[in-house]
Design an enzyme around this catalytic site. Structure first.
Site, PDB file in Angstrom:
ATOM      1  N   ASP A 159       0.842  -1.203   0.000  1.00 46.41           N
ATOM      2  CA  ASP A 159       0.000   0.000   0.000  1.00 46.41           C
ATOM      3  C   ASP A 159       0.880   1.257   0.000  1.00 46.41           C
ATOM      4  OD1 ASP A 159      -2.440  -1.627   0.406  1.00 46.41           O
ATOM      5  OD2 ASP A 159      -1.502  -2.041   2.326  1.00 46.41           O
ATOM      6  N   HIS A 187      -4.792  -3.519   6.122  1.00 45.81           N
ATOM      7  CA  HIS A 187      -4.549  -3.723   4.681  1.00 45.81           C
ATOM      8  C   HIS A 187      -5.900  -4.066   4.050  1.00 45.81           C
ATOM      9  CE1 HIS A 187      -2.875  -4.940   0.905  1.00 45.81           C
ATOM     10  NE2 HIS A 187      -3.273  -6.182   1.062  1.00 45.81           N
TER      11      HIS A 187
HETATM   12  P1  NAD Z   1      -1.657 -18.561  -4.542  1.00 45.17           P
HETATM   13  O1  NAD Z   1      -2.974 -19.238  -4.480  1.00 45.17           O
HETATM   14  O2  NAD Z   1      -0.992 -18.408  -5.859  1.00 45.17           O
HETATM   15  O3  NAD Z   1      -0.620 -19.320  -3.599  1.00 45.17           O
HETATM   16  C1  NAD Z   1      -0.915 -19.600  -2.277  1.00 45.17           C
HETATM   17  C2  NAD Z   1      -0.210 -20.880  -1.921  1.00 45.17           C
HETATM   18  O4  NAD Z   1      -0.422 -21.107  -0.542  1.00 45.17           O
HETATM   19  C3  NAD Z   1      -0.774 -22.104  -2.669  1.00 45.17           C
HETATM   20  O5  NAD Z   1       0.280 -22.776  -3.331  1.00 45.17           O
HETATM   21  C4  NAD Z   1      -1.371 -22.959  -1.555  1.00 45.17           C
HETATM   22  O6  NAD Z   1      -1.242 -24.341  -1.791  1.00 45.17           O
HETATM   23  C5  NAD Z   1      -0.543 -22.490  -0.375  1.00 45.17           C
HETATM   24  N1  NAD Z   1      -1.170 -22.767   0.926  1.00 45.17           N
HETATM   25  C6  NAD Z   1      -2.477 -22.775   1.251  1.00 45.17           C
HETATM   26  N2  NAD Z   1      -2.636 -23.110   2.526  1.00 45.17           N
HETATM   27  C7  NAD Z   1      -1.402 -23.314   3.039  1.00 45.17           C
HETATM   28  C8  NAD Z   1      -0.915 -23.711   4.300  1.00 45.17           C
HETATM   29  N3  NAD Z   1      -1.745 -23.990   5.319  1.00 45.17           N
HETATM   30  N4  NAD Z   1       0.414 -23.821   4.462  1.00 45.17           N
HETATM   31  C9  NAD Z   1       1.257 -23.574   3.447  1.00 45.17           C
HETATM   32  N5  NAD Z   1       0.858 -23.230   2.218  1.00 45.17           N
HETATM   33  C10 NAD Z   1      -0.463 -23.083   2.021  1.00 45.17           C
HETATM   34  O7  NAD Z   1      -1.823 -17.157  -3.813  1.00 45.17           O
HETATM   35  P2  NAD Z   1      -0.854 -15.895  -3.897  1.00 45.17           P
HETATM   36  O8  NAD Z   1      -1.269 -15.048  -5.018  1.00 45.17           O
HETATM   37  O9  NAD Z   1       0.565 -16.345  -3.791  1.00 45.17           O
HETATM   38  O10 NAD Z   1      -1.313 -15.120  -2.560  1.00 45.17           O
HETATM   39  C11 NAD Z   1      -1.044 -15.663  -1.289  1.00 45.17           C
HETATM   40  C12 NAD Z   1      -1.729 -14.827  -0.215  1.00 45.17           C
HETATM   41  O11 NAD Z   1      -1.152 -13.506  -0.171  1.00 45.17           O
HETATM   42  C13 NAD Z   1      -3.220 -14.595  -0.432  1.00 45.17           C
HETATM   43  O12 NAD Z   1      -3.908 -14.707   0.802  1.00 45.17           O
HETATM   44  C14 NAD Z   1      -3.288 -13.175  -0.957  1.00 45.17           C
HETATM   45  O13 NAD Z   1      -4.545 -12.571  -0.733  1.00 45.17           O
HETATM   46  C15 NAD Z   1      -2.197 -12.536  -0.135  1.00 45.17           C
HETATM   47  N6  NAD Z   1      -1.672 -11.258  -0.629  1.00 45.17           N
HETATM   48  C16 NAD Z   1      -1.402 -10.292   0.296  1.00 45.17           C
HETATM   49  C17 NAD Z   1      -0.861  -9.087  -0.104  1.00 45.17           C
HETATM   50  C18 NAD Z   1      -0.578  -8.001   0.888  1.00 45.17           C
HETATM   51  O14 NAD Z   1      -0.279  -6.876   0.463  1.00 45.17           O
HETATM   52  N7  NAD Z   1      -0.610  -8.231   2.186  1.00 45.17           N
HETATM   53  C19 NAD Z   1      -0.592  -8.860  -1.465  1.00 45.17           C
HETATM   54  C20 NAD Z   1      -0.892  -9.868  -2.380  1.00 45.17           C
HETATM   55  C21 NAD Z   1      -1.418 -11.072  -1.943  1.00 45.17           C
HETATM   56  C1  LMR Z   2      -3.340  -6.691  -2.810  1.00 46.54           C
HETATM   57  O1  LMR Z   2      -3.483  -5.675  -2.146  1.00 46.54           O
HETATM   58  O2  LMR Z   2      -3.003  -6.677  -4.006  1.00 46.54           O
HETATM   59  C2  LMR Z   2      -3.525  -8.031  -2.135  1.00 46.54           C
HETATM   60  O3  LMR Z   2      -3.942  -7.852  -0.812  1.00 46.54           O
HETATM   61  C3  LMR Z   2      -4.414  -8.956  -2.889  1.00 46.54           C
HETATM   62  C4  LMR Z   2      -5.859  -8.527  -2.797  1.00 46.54           C
HETATM   63  O4  LMR Z   2      -6.691  -9.368  -2.482  1.00 46.54           O
HETATM   64  O5  LMR Z   2      -6.141  -7.361  -3.066  1.00 46.54           O
END
Ligand code: NAD
Ligand code: LMR
Length: 328
Positions: A159, A187
């Site tokens: 952010d 967030h």
């Molecule tokens: P993705 O689905 O591509 O990958 C997530 C991985 O986590 C998958 O491979 C899945 O098998 C694995 N997983 C699920 N449960 C698990 C567990 N208990 N232990 C270990 N691994 C596990 O998703 P992504 O795009 O890589 O996003 C991951 C997370 O990050 C999501 O929750 C997304 O919303 C979050 N995210 C947060 C931010 C932020 O700014 N804070 C930004 C982007 C994404």
């Molecule tokens: C983001 O801010 O891009 C991540 O938290 C993914 C989402 O769900 O928006």
């Protein structure tokens, strides 16, 4: 060269990890002299896909990567970990808000918190990325009572980076000219990217941009809803920029913060100087001394407008906490 540090990354077969792991391996976070051991956690169903990621890591022949451990057992993946980057969990799809993920993702952090508590290194630091990251971090922390409170971070750096980029574009300057942008709160779409202290080329951003209506309106909304806009455009949530922000977060924690500036992450709100309720993971402007001591920047003047925004996002976090009392 020093001894390797152990970096646990969860969700290793997912989108974010596909960028994150390789960038950790090339030394851009912990430095070109710091070897690493990658300890990657996945769920059993994704262990085959993770094998492919490991093949690619090996095929990258990164000199700093001394070992790669994979497991579907948190007790193994977090063993002696100095850093735990918790990415594993469901991402949201179109039309969802991040808080919709709490039922699916919250429980993950009970076991992972316990495993970190029981097996990680004494100096472990935890950065939670998986959404809703503030509340997931609260769950993990609650289940790891032996890990000191100052080791827990939930990621709002994406952010902050988004806000800086928006301000730079509007002012027509390089993004490096933008400093002192603090993300307050969750967030989520209630977060407050506080432009009132932001500077552009050392001058108040408000003075440089001279368009308060844009700052209060389009600017804030764009930052708050950027994640949803990316999902809409890409069909998947942000990944490369999220990995980038996770690395920025760690770098900011382990590096002295430049004089007068700050960075953002959600940390435990207990005893904060801004009257935000204790017991939340709330994002504040932070400074680090580079030796692991991270403090909230105190003494910032908050206008009534800023206080209203800071309180609105606090309220949302209180509501999220209410929904997960059974996990805390
Ligand atoms: P993705 O689905 O591509 O990958 C997530 C991985 O986590 C998958 O491979 C899945 O098998 C694995 N997983 C699920 N449960 C698990 C567990 N208990 N232990 C270990 N691994 C596990 O998703 P992504 O795009 O890589 O996003 C991951 C997370 O990050 C999501 O929750 C997304 O919303 C979050 N995210 C947060 C931010 C932020 O700014 N804070 C930004 C982007 C994404
Ligand atoms: C983001 O801010 O891009 C991540 O938290 C993914 C989402 O769900 O928006």
């Amino acid at each position: 060269m020093s001894n390797p540090i152990r970096v646990a990354v969860t969700g290793g077969a997912g989108q974010i990890a596909y960028s994150l792991l390789f960038r950790i391996g090339n030394g851009e976070v912990f430095g070109p002299e710091q070897p690493v051991i990658l300890q990657i956690l996945e769920i059993p169903q994704a262990m085959d896909a993770l094998k492919g990621v490991v093949m690619e890591l090996k095929d990258s022949a990164q000199p700093l990567v001394k070992d790669i451990i994979t497991s579907d057992d948190p007790n193994v993946a977090f063993k002696d970990a100095n850093w735990a980057i918790l990415v594993g969990g469901k991402p949201r799809g179109p039309g969802m808000v991040r808080a919709d993920l709490i039922a699916a993702n919250g429980p993950i952090f009970v076991d992972q918190g316990k495993a970190i508590n029981d097996h990680a290194a004494d100096d472990v630091r935890v950065v939670v990325v998986a959404n809703p990251c503030n509340s997931n971090c609260l769950v993990a922390k609650a289940n790891a009572p032996d890990v000191p409170a100052d080791r827990w971070f939930a990621m709002t750096r994406l952010d902050e980076n988004r806000a800086k980029s928006q301000l730079a574009d509007k002012a027509g300057v390089d993004v490096t000219e933008v400093t002192n942008v603090g993300i307050w709160g969750n967030h989520s779409a209630t977060q407050f990217p506080n432009f009132e202290h932001a500077k552009i080329g050392g001058k108040p951003a408000e003075e440089v941009i001279n368009d308060r209506e844009w700052l209060e309106g389009e600017f804030i909304t764009t930052v708050q809803k950027r994640g949803a806009a990316i999902i809409q455009a890409r069909g998947k949530s942000s990944a490369a920029s999220a990995a980038n922000a996770a690395l920025d977060t760690i770098r900011s924690i382990i590096t002295p913060t430049p004089e007068g500036d700050w960075f953002s992450a959600a940390i435990p709100s207990d005893g904060n100087p801004y009257g935000i309720e204790d017991g939340l993971m709330y994002s504040f402007p932070l400074r680090s001394d580079g030796n692991g001591n991270v403090e909230i920047v105190a003494g910032l003047d908050l206008t009534d407008y800023a206080v209203t925004k800071a309180k609105a996002t606090e309220e949302e976090l209180k509501g999220e906490r209410e929904a997960i009392t059974d996990l805390l």
